[in-house]
Enzyme design. Structure first.
Site, PDB file in Angstrom:
ATOM      1  N   ASP A 127     140.486  69.833 -42.912  1.00 66.92           N
ATOM      2  CA  ASP A 127     139.858  70.109 -41.295  1.00 66.92           C
ATOM      3  C   ASP A 127     140.698  70.250 -39.470  1.00 66.92           C
ATOM      4  O   ASP A 127     140.957  70.660 -39.357  1.00 66.92           O
ATOM      5  CB  ASP A 127     138.987  69.681 -40.729  1.00 66.92           C
ATOM      6  N   ARG A 171     134.069  73.453 -39.574  1.00 65.39           N
ATOM      7  CA  ARG A 171     132.564  73.841 -38.175  1.00 65.39           C
ATOM      8  C   ARG A 171     132.839  73.757 -36.529  1.00 65.39           C
ATOM      9  O   ARG A 171     132.418  74.899 -35.809  1.00 65.39           O
ATOM     10  CB  ARG A 171     131.788  72.827 -38.807  1.00 65.39           C
ATOM     11  N   GLY A 185     149.107  86.832 -42.344  1.00 70.10           N
ATOM     12  CA  GLY A 185     149.377  88.610 -41.833  1.00 70.10           C
ATOM     13  C   GLY A 185     147.723  89.050 -40.796  1.00 70.10           C
ATOM     14  O   GLY A 185     147.155  90.250 -41.276  1.00 70.10           O
ATOM     15  N   GLU A 187     144.309  90.322 -39.896  1.00 68.20           N
ATOM     16  CA  GLU A 187     144.652  91.321 -38.357  1.00 68.20           C
ATOM     17  C   GLU A 187     143.641  90.742 -37.446  1.00 68.20           C
ATOM     18  O   GLU A 187     143.793  91.077 -36.208  1.00 68.20           O
ATOM     19  CB  GLU A 187     143.612  92.864 -38.530  1.00 68.20           C
TER      20      GLU A 187
END
Length: 319
Positions: A127, A171, A185, A187
């Protein structure tokens, strides 16, 4: 110190084996006995401990997971569990401990120090949610795993003209989503530190379709919402067929990257160096290219600073 122990605790992370290897080999190089604790803090309570040698850590630097295995220990959080662990440590003559894991594991190391056992915490979690260090062991491998998944999902997304939401771990920390989204890449990137504006995501998808885009990739950190529920909402609002993919524990597995192997090796070795000097109550980490160590209490009190500059960059590059 002449006898130390090493354990891995909490969620596993690629590179933990490289850290264990570094602790064992550095310890033996400095004429120490190194004990391996199985199943994290549970192993201290149940005396699941055995001496390790050079053969114990041969051919593991490239392996994911942890040869010591791991667990989350509720019992160690109790006074009775701590009493049992302390008794085992004293009976076996263990003078110091290296604990590899995430926030809970570092807090366990703090407890051991309070019980009088010099302990060093090593950050091992995909994480990347420990504020005191730039990177944690396993993060780079996880990001690469997600980027690989993005590439594969984009292929099928383009073929069918779909939008895809890829849900990744995180989380409370969106670093995996942020960095994998930038490298892949995507969006749109949705993280708990910023939150989600579904209408904004939908508008971006529609603008892309108007320009002739054949696919749309949205990366969602699990702490910011549900990919399944969000995919339904986006499809209803845009009319674009939207699929959800939850990568789950795939992100924890696999052979660690070179970066994670190097980081783990350096941090494991530094932990042993500190114990050799009879220094405990520290954590090791990395700032830039430099390996650092600091007081555990100071490290645990630090708050994560989300990389808002990189987040804004992803918005620019995803127009």
């Amino acid at each position: 110190m002449k006898k130390i122990a090493v354990l891995t605790s909490g969620g596993d992370a690629p590179g933990m084996n490289a850290a264990v290897r570094a602790v064992v080999r550095s310890g033996i190089y400095n004429e120490m006995k190194v004990m391996g604790v199985k199943q994290g803090y549970n192993g201290l309570i149940n005396a699941q401990i055995e001496e390790m040698n050079l053969s114990s850590v041969a051919d593991i630097i490239h392996r994911g997971g942890t040869i010591l295995r791991t667990a989350r220990s509720e019992e160690f959080m109790t006074e009775e569990g701590q009493r049992k662990a302390l008794n085992v440590i004293k009976v076996l003559g263990i003078e110091g401990i290296v604990a590899i894991g995430g926030d809970g594991s570092i807090r366990g190391a703090k407890t051991l120090n309070e019980l009088g056992i010099p302990t060093i915490g090593v950050p091992g979690t995909i994480d990347n949610d420990l504020a005191y260090t730039d990177y944690t062991i396993g993060f780079d491998t996880s990001v690469n795993t997600v980027v690989d998944a993005i590439s594969k999902i984009r292929d099928t997304s383009t073929s069918h003209g779909r939008a895809n939401i890829i849900e990744v771990m995180g989380r409370h920390c969106g670093d995996i989503a942020l960095m994998a989204g930038l490298a892949g890449g995507a969006e749109s990137i949705i993280v708990p530190e910023v939150g989600v504006d579904v209408d904004e995501v939908c508008n971006k998808l529609l603008k892309g379709r108007y320009r002739g885009k054949l696919h749309s990739i949205i990366i969602l950190a699990e702490g910011a919402g549900s990919a399944i529920e969000m995919s339904k909402e986006i499809e209803e609002k845009t009319g674009i067929e939207t699929r959800a993919t939850i990568l789950g524990h795939l992100q924890r597995g696999g052979s660690p990257t070179a970066s994670d192997r190097i980081l783990a090796s350096k941090l494991g070795a530094r932990a042993v160096e500190l114990l050799l000097q009879d220094i405990g109550n520290r954590v090791v980490g990395v700032h830039g290219k430099n390996v650092i160590d600091m007081d555990i209490d100071e490290a645990l009190s630090m708050k994560s600073n989300f990389d808002i500059e990189t987040y804004e960059l992803t918005k620019i590059l995803s127009i």
